[in-house]
Design a protein around this motif. Structure first.
Motif, PDB file in Angstrom:
ATOM      1  N   ASN A 199       0.833  -1.770  -0.209  1.00  0.00           N
ATOM      2  CA  ASN A 199       0.298  -0.307   0.239  1.00  0.00           C
ATOM      3  C   ASN A 199       1.209   1.974  -0.179  1.00  0.00           C
ATOM      4  OD1 ASN A 199      -2.747  -1.574  -0.473  1.00  0.00           O
ATOM      5  ND2 ASN A 199      -2.560  -1.322   2.073  1.00  0.00           N
ATOM      6  N   GLU A 200       2.015   1.936   0.647  1.00  0.00           N
ATOM      7  CA  GLU A 200       2.855   2.485   0.720  1.00  0.00           C
ATOM      8  C   GLU A 200       3.288   2.622  -0.457  1.00  0.00           C
ATOM      9  OE1 GLU A 200       5.177   5.699   1.818  1.00  0.00           O
ATOM     10  OE2 GLU A 200       3.566   5.073   3.060  1.00  0.00           O
ATOM     11  N   GLY A 201       3.364   1.374  -1.227  1.00  0.00           N
ATOM     12  CA  GLY A 201       4.372   1.793  -2.720  1.00  0.00           C
ATOM     13  C   GLY A 201       3.427   2.271  -3.721  1.00  0.00           C
ATOM     14  N   HIS A 210       2.290   6.508  -7.040  1.00  0.00           N
ATOM     15  CA  HIS A 210       0.794   7.795  -7.295  1.00  0.00           C
ATOM     16  C   HIS A 210       1.998   9.188  -7.065  1.00  0.00           C
ATOM     17  CE1 HIS A 210      -2.555   9.380  -8.747  1.00  0.00           C
ATOM     18  NE2 HIS A 210      -2.208  10.427  -6.517  1.00  0.00           N
ATOM     19  N   GLU A 211       2.562   9.081  -6.137  1.00  0.00           N
ATOM     20  CA  GLU A 211       3.600  10.503  -6.115  1.00  0.00           C
ATOM     21  C   GLU A 211       4.839  10.543  -6.909  1.00  0.00           C
ATOM     22  OE1 GLU A 211       4.464   9.743  -1.686  1.00  0.00           O
ATOM     23  OE2 GLU A 211       1.646  10.536  -1.294  1.00  0.00           O
ATOM     24  N   GLY A 212       5.401   9.719  -7.368  1.00  0.00           N
ATOM     25  CA  GLY A 212       6.155   9.865  -8.142  1.00  0.00           C
ATOM     26  C   GLY A 212       7.816   9.539  -6.926  1.00  0.00           C
ATOM     27  N   ARG A 213       7.602   9.027  -6.668  1.00  0.00           N
ATOM     28  CA  ARG A 213       8.497   8.396  -5.419  1.00  0.00           C
ATOM     29  C   ARG A 213       9.460   7.173  -5.576  1.00  0.00           C
ATOM     30  NH1 ARG A 213       7.784   8.860  -0.540  1.00  0.00           N
ATOM     31  NH2 ARG A 213       6.112   8.785   0.104  1.00  0.00           N
ATOM     32  N   ARG A 219      10.510   2.344 -11.503  1.00  0.00           N
ATOM     33  CA  ARG A 219       9.817   0.907 -10.797  1.00  0.00           C
ATOM     34  C   ARG A 219       9.486   0.557  -9.500  1.00  0.00           C
ATOM     35  NH1 ARG A 219      10.958  -1.103 -15.969  1.00  0.00           N
ATOM     36  NH2 ARG A 219       9.268  -1.171 -17.306  1.00  0.00           N
ATOM     37  N   ILE A 220       9.261   0.338  -9.293  1.00  0.00           N
ATOM     38  CA  ILE A 220       9.404  -0.892  -7.569  1.00  0.00           C
ATOM     39  C   ILE A 220       8.881  -1.930  -7.571  1.00  0.00           C
ATOM     40  CG2 ILE A 220       8.112  -0.200  -5.544  1.00  0.00           C
ATOM     41  CD1 ILE A 220       7.493   2.488  -5.121  1.00  0.00           C
ATOM     42  N   VAL A 221       9.776  -2.387  -7.145  1.00  0.00           N
ATOM     43  CA  VAL A 221       9.458  -3.682  -7.394  1.00  0.00           C
ATOM     44  C   VAL A 221       9.530  -5.021  -6.169  1.00  0.00           C
ATOM     45  CG1 VAL A 221      10.717  -6.562  -7.345  1.00  0.00           C
ATOM     46  CG2 VAL A 221      10.645  -4.043  -9.011  1.00  0.00           C
ATOM     47  N   LEU A 222       8.329  -5.796  -5.690  1.00  0.00           N
ATOM     48  CA  LEU A 222       8.151  -6.278  -4.535  1.00  0.00           C
ATOM     49  C   LEU A 222       9.168  -7.460  -4.311  1.00  0.00           C
ATOM     50  CD1 LEU A 222       4.130  -5.803  -4.473  1.00  0.00           C
ATOM     51  CD2 LEU A 222       5.524  -4.441  -3.568  1.00  0.00           C
TER      52      LEU A 222
END
Length: 195
Positions: free
Chosen positions: A173-175, A180-183, A188-191
């Motif tokens: 959820n934080e990811g 969404h905020e571009g941070r 990409r963010i990887v889980l």
């Protein structure tokens, strides 16, 4: 995937040593494509993106110049003689037309971005006499996947910001909020679902 980017750059775009190339949109796929062009020996590699962070990632990947499309990017590229190959990764009519207009005579624009806009070559009075090309690119062939693996293994293809942060599944959820905020710390963010 990186193979999709390679297909757009090498197979459909024909980028080779000494090519002058611009990239309209340097998110994950565009950034991978930029890295492929650098690995293939492109001499001029221009990244065009409104996001300052994406332009910084492009520089870290090997771009020779970064431009904001809202700050005269097309005019600057055209004034410098245009490019041999323009790659569009946004999927919008405006960026498709900008990619075509950024071409030198005989140049090729490759549209990769998917969207509900129209693919447009701009005004025929400038498109036809300048013998420009507009082609599409989608997916990759198995041999291109193998080529990308070889390039990454031998170190000729380096993509430092395609993957940003790696986070545990519990932080999904934080990811999503960070995306969404571009941070993202990269494109990409990887889980990490190994636990």
């Amino acid at each position: 995937s990186v193979a999709t980017a390679y297909h757009a750059v090498a197979t459909r775009g024909g980028v080779k040593e000494g090519s002058r190339v611009d990239f309209w949109g340097v998110g994950g796929l565009g950034l991978s494509a930029l890295g492929c062009a650098v690995a293939l020996g492109a001499s001029k590699v221009i990244a065009v993106d409104p996001r300052e962070e994406a332009r910084q990632w492009a520089l870290e990947t090997g771009a020779t110049e970064v431009l904001d499309p809202n700050d005269g990017a097309l005019r600057k590229i055209a004034a410098d003689g245009g490019v041999d190959v323009a790659l569009e990764f946004v999927g919008r009519t405006e960026t498709c037309e900008s990619a075509v207009r950024s071409l030198d005579d005989g140049g090729r624009a490759v549209v990769v971005g998917l969207g509900d806009g129209q693919a447009s070559a701009g005004r025929l009075i400038t498109f036809v006499p300048r013998e420009r090309e507009l082609v599409a690119s989608y997916g990759a062939e198995p041999w291109e996947v193998e080529k990308v693996i070889e390039m990454m293994a031998d170190g000729s293809l380096v993509l430092p910001k395609v993957v940003g942060d790696v986070i545990p599944l519990d932080d999904v959820n934080e990811g999503l909020k960070r995306v969404h905020e571009g941070r993202t710390g990269g494109s990409r963010i990887v889980l990490d679902i190994a636990d």
